[in-house]
Scaffold this motif. Structure first.
Motif, PDB file in Angstrom:
ATOM      1  N   ALA A 147      -4.623  -0.712   5.876  1.00  0.00           N
ATOM      2  CA  ALA A 147      -5.602  -1.254   6.822  1.00  0.00           C
ATOM      3  C   ALA A 147      -6.433  -0.140   7.448  1.00  0.00           C
ATOM      4  N   LEU A 148      -5.789   0.975   7.804  1.00  0.00           N
ATOM      5  CA  LEU A 148      -6.514   2.079   8.424  1.00  0.00           C
ATOM      6  C   LEU A 148      -7.470   2.740   7.440  1.00  0.00           C
ATOM      7  N   ARG A 149      -7.063   2.847   6.172  1.00  0.00           N
ATOM      8  CA  ARG A 149      -7.945   3.448   5.177  1.00  0.00           C
ATOM      9  C   ARG A 149      -9.134   2.544   4.877  1.00  0.00           C
ATOM     10  N   VAL A 150      -8.914   1.233   4.906  1.00  0.00           N
ATOM     11  CA  VAL A 150     -10.025   0.293   4.729  1.00  0.00           C
ATOM     12  C   VAL A 150     -11.002   0.431   5.897  1.00  0.00           C
ATOM     13  N   LEU A 151     -10.471   0.551   7.094  1.00  0.00           N
ATOM     14  CA  LEU A 151     -11.316   0.688   8.275  1.00  0.00           C
ATOM     15  C   LEU A 151     -12.143   1.976   8.201  1.00  0.00           C
ATOM     16  N   GLU A 152     -11.513   3.061   7.786  1.00  0.00           N
ATOM     17  CA  GLU A 152     -12.229   4.327   7.658  1.00  0.00           C
ATOM     18  C   GLU A 152     -13.319   4.219   6.589  1.00  0.00           C
ATOM     19  N   PHE A 153     -13.007   3.560   5.499  1.00  0.00           N
ATOM     20  CA  PHE A 153     -13.974   3.348   4.424  1.00  0.00           C
ATOM     21  C   PHE A 153     -15.210   2.612   4.937  1.00  0.00           C
ATOM     22  N   LEU A 154     -15.002   1.557   5.714  1.00  0.00           N
ATOM     23  CA  LEU A 154     -16.124   0.786   6.251  1.00  0.00           C
ATOM     24  C   LEU A 154     -16.915   1.591   7.286  1.00  0.00           C
ATOM     25  N   ALA A 155     -16.206   2.361   8.092  1.00  0.00           N
ATOM     26  CA  ALA A 155     -16.876   3.138   9.131  1.00  0.00           C
ATOM     27  C   ALA A 155     -17.786   4.210   8.544  1.00  0.00           C
ATOM     28  N   LEU A 156     -17.415   4.763   7.398  1.00  0.00           N
ATOM     29  CA  LEU A 156     -18.190   5.838   6.784  1.00  0.00           C
ATOM     30  C   LEU A 156     -19.170   5.346   5.723  1.00  0.00           C
ATOM     31  N   ALA A 157     -19.092   4.071   5.376  1.00  0.00           N
ATOM     32  CA  ALA A 157     -19.985   3.519   4.355  1.00  0.00           C
ATOM     33  C   ALA A 157     -21.417   3.450   4.863  1.00  0.00           C
ATOM     34  N   SER A 158     -22.374   3.668   3.985  1.00  0.00           N
ATOM     35  CA  SER A 158     -23.786   3.654   4.373  1.00  0.00           C
ATOM     36  C   SER A 158     -24.351   2.245   4.493  1.00  0.00           C
ATOM     37  N   GLU A 159     -23.613   1.257   3.984  1.00  0.00           N
ATOM     38  CA  GLU A 159     -24.073  -0.131   4.040  1.00  0.00           C
ATOM     39  C   GLU A 159     -22.869  -1.059   4.032  1.00  0.00           C
ATOM     40  N   PRO A 160     -23.044  -2.313   4.471  1.00  0.00           N
ATOM     41  CA  PRO A 160     -21.937  -3.277   4.446  1.00  0.00           C
ATOM     42  C   PRO A 160     -21.396  -3.469   3.033  1.00  0.00           C
ATOM     43  N   LYS A 161     -20.106  -3.767   2.937  1.00  0.00           N
ATOM     44  CA  LYS A 161     -19.441  -3.876   1.649  1.00  0.00           C
ATOM     45  C   LYS A 161     -18.907  -5.287   1.416  1.00  0.00           C
ATOM     46  N   ALA A 162     -18.985  -5.729   0.155  1.00  0.00           N
ATOM     47  CA  ALA A 162     -18.442  -7.027  -0.227  1.00  0.00           C
ATOM     48  C   ALA A 162     -16.934  -6.925  -0.370  1.00  0.00           C
ATOM     49  N   LEU A 163     -16.258  -8.037  -0.228  1.00  0.00           N
ATOM     50  CA  LEU A 163     -14.799  -8.073  -0.349  1.00  0.00           C
ATOM     51  C   LEU A 163     -14.358  -7.487  -1.685  1.00  0.00           C
ATOM     52  N   TYR A 209      -8.479  -9.159   2.202  1.00  0.00           N
ATOM     53  CA  TYR A 209      -9.033 -10.202   3.070  1.00  0.00           C
ATOM     54  C   TYR A 209      -8.163 -10.394   4.316  1.00  0.00           C
ATOM     55  N   ARG A 210      -6.848 -10.390   4.134  1.00  0.00           N
ATOM     56  CA  ARG A 210      -5.950 -10.553   5.290  1.00  0.00           C
ATOM     57  C   ARG A 210      -6.157  -9.421   6.298  1.00  0.00           C
ATOM     58  N   HIS A 211      -6.298  -8.194   5.796  1.00  0.00           N
ATOM     59  CA  HIS A 211      -6.540  -7.063   6.697  1.00  0.00           C
ATOM     60  C   HIS A 211      -7.875  -7.210   7.416  1.00  0.00           C
ATOM     61  N   LEU A 212      -8.894  -7.604   6.683  1.00  0.00           N
ATOM     62  CA  LEU A 212     -10.222  -7.740   7.266  1.00  0.00           C
ATOM     63  C   LEU A 212     -10.255  -8.811   8.352  1.00  0.00           C
ATOM     64  N   VAL A 213      -9.591  -9.927   8.101  1.00  0.00           N
ATOM     65  CA  VAL A 213      -9.552 -11.007   9.085  1.00  0.00           C
ATOM     66  C   VAL A 213      -8.880 -10.534  10.373  1.00  0.00           C
ATOM     67  N   THR A 214      -7.777  -9.807  10.235  1.00  0.00           N
ATOM     68  CA  THR A 214      -7.065  -9.302  11.414  1.00  0.00           C
ATOM     69  C   THR A 214      -7.926  -8.312  12.186  1.00  0.00           C
ATOM     70  N   MET A 215      -8.549  -7.378  11.471  1.00  0.00           N
ATOM     71  CA  MET A 215      -9.380  -6.379  12.141  1.00  0.00           C
ATOM     72  C   MET A 215     -10.626  -7.010  12.747  1.00  0.00           C
ATOM     73  N   GLN A 216     -11.148  -8.038  12.104  1.00  0.00           N
ATOM     74  CA  GLN A 216     -12.314  -8.740  12.644  1.00  0.00           C
ATOM     75  C   GLN A 216     -11.954  -9.451  13.940  1.00  0.00           C
ATOM     76  N   ARG A 217     -10.758 -10.023  13.991  1.00  0.00           N
ATOM     77  CA  ARG A 217     -10.315 -10.726  15.187  1.00  0.00           C
ATOM     78  C   ARG A 217     -10.247  -9.790  16.394  1.00  0.00           C
ATOM     79  N   HIS A 218      -9.966  -8.508  16.141  1.00  0.00           N
ATOM     80  CA  HIS A 218      -9.853  -7.534  17.230  1.00  0.00           C
ATOM     81  C   HIS A 218     -11.131  -6.725  17.428  1.00  0.00           C
TER      82      HIS A 218
END
Length: 266
Positions: free
Chosen positions: A25-41, A56-65
């Motif tokens: 989950a943390l590596r996915v978050l870092e990936f999104l934070a450093l990405a130059s554009e939004p990413k598809a699932l 998807y489960r990780h994204l839903v949880t992180m989105q909720r927070h």
């Protein structure tokens, strides 16, 4: 897809399947934070060699927070505003400690007393920095020490100039007593905070420890928001219940100088 030499990519050695849930989950978050554009699932799942269901489960949880947001039109994911909020809060704390350090040393040298810097961290008032004084007395105050809002000079500054509602939430809870001088009456505390607000400094003679007093003043940032409190701590012989004018001016001047360095306009 990101360059493979980035630590958050599959160049991790394909460890995604063997790492912990939190690690992924943390590596996915870092990936999104450093990405130059939004990413598809599908892109995110491919990046970590993980199933779309798992990602998807990780994204839903992180989105909720608030750590991740999803574009309602494209369905793509990007880092959420929560990361900016937390980053700014942390940067502010680091900035104020860095800015304050030389001035705390100067204040210690000019007064001979221990100097401290505190800030509100979540719901706790915490000492961020301490410069030892010339006294051999140990006041049991170290970086990381939590201070009582109602019974410390630092705390009174935060009640007077800090977030709206902090005073009311404080007086609505039991006010612990450490000595006979501790303010435990809500009405008395409100009167005290009113005086602190009008004069611009606070003291707490013998309110936590007999024979000890502190003298504190507020530090503001470029938004004119309170970000810290500066104080000197010493015996009541050195810092009396009614501190002398010279000491007050030195502490207030120190806090003001730090505030100006942080962009405060006065």
């Amino acid at each position: 897809m990101m360059n493979n030499d980035h630590p958050a990519t599959k160049a991790d050695g394909g460890r995604a399947a063997g790492t912990s849930t939190l690690d992924l989950a943390l590596r996915v978050l870092e990936f999104l934070a450093l990405a130059s554009e939004p990413k598809a699932l599908a892109e995110i799942a491919a990046e970590f060699a993980a199933s779309k269901a798992t990602i998807y489960r990780h994204l839903v949880t992180m989105q909720r927070h608030g750590f991740v947001r999803q574009d309602s039109r494209t369905g793509r994911y990007s880092a959420g505003i929560k990361l900016i909020v937390l980053g700014e809060a942390q940067r502010g704390r680091l900035d104020v400690v860095t800015a304050a350090h030389p001035h705390l040393i100067h204040l210690r040298d000019s007064t001979g007393q221990a100097t401290t810097l505190s800030a509100l961290v979540d719901d706790d008032l915490v000492v961020l920095e301490l410069i030892e004084g010339r006294s051999i007395i140990d006041f049991s105050t170290r970086p990381g020490t939590k201070l009582a809002l109602h019974a410390s000079a630092h705390g009174k500054i935060w009640l007077a100039f800090g977030p709206l509602g902090l005073l009311e939430s404080t007086v609505s809870s039991p006010l612990d007593s450490w000595t006979s001088a501790t303010l435990t009456n809500p009405a008395a505390l409100r009167r005290e905070i009113g005086m602190v607000r009008s004069r611009g400094w606070a003291s707490a003679p013998e309110e936590v420890m007999p024979g000890v007093n502190a003298l504190s003043a507020p530090v503001f940032d470029h938004r004119s928001q309170l970000v810290a409190a500066v104080a000197i701590v010493g015996s009541t012989q050195a810092i009396s219940a009614r501190p002398n004018r010279e000491l007050v001016e030195q502490v207030v001047a120190c806090a003001r100088t730090i505030s100006l360095e942080l962009g405060w306009q006065g």
